[in-house]
Design a protein around this motif. Structure first.
Motif, PDB file in Angstrom:
ATOM      1  N   HIS A   1      17.114  26.909 -17.658  1.00 33.66           N
ATOM      2  CA  HIS A   1      15.686  26.755 -17.921  1.00 33.66           C
ATOM      3  C   HIS A   1      15.201  25.566 -17.106  1.00 33.66           C
ATOM      4  O   HIS A   1      15.900  24.567 -16.977  1.00 33.66           O
ATOM      5  CB  HIS A   1      15.431  26.506 -19.412  1.00 33.66           C
TER       6      HIS A   1
ATOM      7  N   ASP B   1       1.822  32.931 -22.497  1.00 31.41           N
ATOM      8  CA  ASP B   1       1.986  31.894 -23.510  1.00 31.41           C
ATOM      9  C   ASP B   1       2.953  32.397 -24.569  1.00 31.41           C
ATOM     10  O   ASP B   1       2.822  33.524 -25.053  1.00 31.41           O
ATOM     11  CB  ASP B   1       0.644  31.545 -24.150  1.00 31.41           C
ATOM     12  N   GLN B   2       3.914  31.552 -24.903  1.00 30.71           N
ATOM     13  CA  GLN B   2       4.934  31.913 -25.875  1.00 30.71           C
ATOM     14  C   GLN B   2       4.655  31.229 -27.212  1.00 30.71           C
ATOM     15  O   GLN B   2       4.028  30.171 -27.246  1.00 30.71           O
ATOM     16  CB  GLN B   2       6.326  31.492 -25.364  1.00 30.71           C
ATOM     17  N   ASP B   3       5.148  31.818 -28.286  1.00 35.29           N
ATOM     18  CA  ASP B   3       4.922  31.246 -29.613  1.00 35.29           C
ATOM     19  C   ASP B   3       5.714  29.965 -29.851  1.00 35.29           C
ATOM     20  O   ASP B   3       5.511  29.281 -30.848  1.00 35.29           O
ATOM     21  CB  ASP B   3       5.212  32.271 -30.712  1.00 35.29           C
ATOM     22  N   TYR B   4       6.587  29.585 -28.940  1.00 33.05           N
ATOM     23  CA  TYR B   4       7.362  28.354 -29.087  1.00 33.05           C
ATOM     24  C   TYR B   4       6.731  27.181 -28.329  1.00 33.05           C
ATOM     25  O   TYR B   4       7.376  26.165 -28.084  1.00 33.05           O
ATOM     26  CB  TYR B   4       8.827  28.554 -28.680  1.00 33.05           C
ATOM     27  N   GLY B   5       5.459  27.323 -27.957  1.00 31.87           N
ATOM     28  CA  GLY B   5       4.722  26.210 -27.378  1.00 31.87           C
ATOM     29  C   GLY B   5       4.845  26.014 -25.891  1.00 31.87           C
ATOM     30  O   GLY B   5       4.573  24.928 -25.378  1.00 31.87           O
ATOM     31  N   GLN B   6       5.228  27.064 -25.177  1.00 34.46           N
ATOM     32  CA  GLN B   6       5.319  26.984 -23.724  1.00 34.46           C
ATOM     33  C   GLN B   6       4.623  28.177 -23.090  1.00 34.46           C
ATOM     34  O   GLN B   6       4.521  29.240 -23.683  1.00 34.46           O
ATOM     35  CB  GLN B   6       6.775  27.002 -23.261  1.00 34.46           C
TER      36      GLN B   6
ATOM     37  N   ASP C   1      14.565  30.798 -16.278  1.00 30.89           N
ATOM     38  CA  ASP C   1      13.450  30.742 -17.216  1.00 30.89           C
ATOM     39  C   ASP C   1      12.646  29.488 -16.863  1.00 30.89           C
ATOM     40  O   ASP C   1      13.170  28.387 -16.905  1.00 30.89           O
ATOM     41  CB  ASP C   1      14.011  30.658 -18.629  1.00 30.89           C
TER      42      ASP C   1
ATOM     43  N   ARG D   1       5.044  23.101 -21.012  1.00 34.42           N
ATOM     44  CA  ARG D   1       4.585  22.896 -22.374  1.00 34.42           C
ATOM     45  C   ARG D   1       3.065  23.071 -22.444  1.00 34.42           C
ATOM     46  O   ARG D   1       2.349  22.634 -21.562  1.00 34.42           O
ATOM     47  CB  ARG D   1       4.983  21.514 -22.871  1.00 34.42           C
TER      48      ARG D   1
END
Length: 125
Positions: A75, A101-106, A120, A124
């Protein structure tokens, strides 16, 4: 005598090691397409290289019986993912997962290098 405590140890940079089938092809991809520079090589013939861009390093090792994997090799964070993604698209890099946009804040996407190593990339939000 007291026991050693891992919390007293400061870690430095970590650099992913990537196995590749053809070291020269991998070097060309990471340098010419993604802007890394070769800062070290070892062996005769060369079988190991260190590539660097800003604070990021990648250690490439040529492996004769290289086998692809479907897991992410590493990553990497960037400060302008939209531009990085646009460069990858413009240069024909194989995109595995599109930018979103991902649900883990990135905000993230996944690409593959010429050997199929998946990277990957994230920023942020």
């Amino acid at each position: 005598m007291s026991q050693p405590d891992i919390h007293t140890v400061t870690f430095g940079r970590a650099a992913p090691g990537l196995s590749v089938k053809d070291l020269q092809v991998a070097c060309a991809f990471y340098c010419e397409v993604l802007g890394f520079q070769k800062v070290f090589e070892n062996g005769s013939p060369v079988g190991f290289m260190v590539l660097k861009k800003d604070a990021a390093e990648i250690h490439l090792s040529q492996v004769r019986d290289f086998a692809r994997t479907t897991t992410n090799a590493f990553h990497m964070f960037v400060d302008d993912i939209a531009t990085f993604y646009a460069v990858c698209e413009a240069k024909g890099v194989r995109i595995i997962k599109s930018l979103k946009d991902q649900d883990y804040g990135q905000r993230a996407f996944v690409f593959a290098d010429p050997d199929g190593n998946r990277v990957d990339v994230g920023q942020r939000i």
